[in-house]
Design a protein around this motif. Sequence first.
Motif, short mmCIF file in Angstrom:
data_model
loop_
_atom_site.label_atom_id
_atom_site.label_comp_id
_atom_site.label_asym_id
_atom_site.label_seq_id
_atom_site.Cartn_x
_atom_site.Cartn_y
_atom_site.Cartn_z
N GLU A 215 30.83 -21.99 41.18
CA GLU A 215 31.02 -20.54 41.21
C GLU A 215 30.13 -19.89 40.15
O GLU A 215 30.13 -20.33 39.00
CB GLU A 215 32.51 -20.23 40.93
CG GLU A 215 32.86 -18.79 40.65
CD GLU A 215 32.62 -17.88 41.83
OE1 GLU A 215 31.53 -17.26 41.86
OE2 GLU A 215 33.49 -17.79 42.73
N ASP A 216 29.35 -18.88 40.54
CA ASP A 216 28.45 -18.26 39.58
C ASP A 216 29.03 -17.01 38.91
O ASP A 216 28.42 -16.45 38.01
CB ASP A 216 27.11 -17.93 40.25
CG ASP A 216 27.26 -16.92 41.37
OD1 ASP A 216 28.27 -17.01 42.11
OD2 ASP A 216 26.40 -16.04 41.52
N GLU A 217 30.19 -16.57 39.37
CA GLU A 217 30.81 -15.40 38.71
C GLU A 217 31.74 -15.90 37.62
O GLU A 217 32.78 -16.49 37.92
CB GLU A 217 31.60 -14.57 39.72
CG GLU A 217 30.74 -13.82 40.72
CD GLU A 217 31.53 -13.42 41.96
OE1 GLU A 217 32.51 -12.67 41.80
OE2 GLU A 217 31.19 -13.89 43.05
N ASP B 296 32.19 -21.42 45.92
CA ASP B 296 31.80 -20.04 46.22
C ASP B 296 30.71 -20.12 47.29
O ASP B 296 29.94 -21.07 47.35
CB ASP B 296 31.26 -19.41 44.93
CG ASP B 296 30.80 -17.98 45.16
OD1 ASP B 296 31.37 -17.29 46.02
OD2 ASP B 296 29.86 -17.55 44.45
N MET C 75 28.43 -17.43 48.12
CA MET C 75 27.21 -16.76 47.70
C MET C 75 26.80 -17.25 46.31
O MET C 75 27.30 -16.80 45.30
CB MET C 75 27.43 -15.23 47.67
CG MET C 75 27.77 -14.65 49.04
SD MET C 75 26.48 -15.04 50.27
CE MET C 75 27.43 -15.85 51.55
N LYS D 77 38.61 -13.50 47.67
CA LYS D 77 38.54 -12.84 46.36
C LYS D 77 38.80 -11.34 46.52
O LYS D 77 38.30 -10.77 47.47
CB LYS D 77 37.16 -13.03 45.72
CG LYS D 77 36.85 -14.49 45.42
CD LYS D 77 35.55 -14.59 44.63
CE LYS D 77 34.44 -15.17 45.48
NZ LYS D 77 33.22 -15.43 44.72
CA CA Z 1 28.82 -15.70 43.96
#
Ligand code: CA
Length: 242
Positions: free
Chosen positions: A9-11, A53, A55, A103
């Motif tokens: 997950e990049d967030e 995730d 994206m 989310k």
């Molecule tokens: Ca993302």
Amino acid sequence: MSDKVLIIEDEPTIARLVTYNLSQEGYETEVVGNGAEGLHNAIHEDYAIIFLDLMLPGMNGFEVLQKLRQNGVKTPVIILTARNAEEEVVQGLKLGADDYITKPFGVAELLARTSAVLRRSRNEETKEAAVSGSEKIITLGDLQIFPDKYEVLLNGQWITLRPKEFEVLLYLAERPGIVITRDDLMNVVWGFDYIGGQRTVDVHVSSLRKKLELNQQTVQIESIRGVGYKLMISRKAGLTGR
Ligand code: CA
């Protein structure tokens, strides 16, 4: 089975939310912020569950999932999707995700879905271990399936199924609670070169349902709109394998 959880997950806020709450539950967590690294770790290490995730920078979640399954990694995957992204969910499930969370999500939902997916995958493992060596019998609630004999016992009564109906049931029953796409059923039961359409799958499932409903009522084949089917067992009956 490992108690380690991989979060791709990049967030940072989402990654922290998942990490914090799963650590509280006793899981060891690992966060990776991009698809390629996530895929690498998922292939080379042993995890109980992977949060993915969709994206992501570089390689997106769909590619990660596809490559993971192509590499024979069966670790359960829960995809993390945006709200109102039904197509993403469908695509993710088709590629082999076990469940999804939309989310933003709450802690209760996160924990409930995590433990449900883990319970299913642990049941699968127990069942596989239990059947090796002896005659295979799959027991789900009041349904017993004898794969070697193509026979089914429901609530103490033998059920007559056509061979393809039996194969559909067996495939679903070996993966209880997991969404199986029509394509999967098509390929496994009828073979890649079968000319008939997916309607064939629906016809067999509907006939199978009728036969199972004669007796009922702990096993049901649920339709997942636009995707396929999953076999559900009512909680009361429990889920056992031998
Ligand atoms: Ca993302």
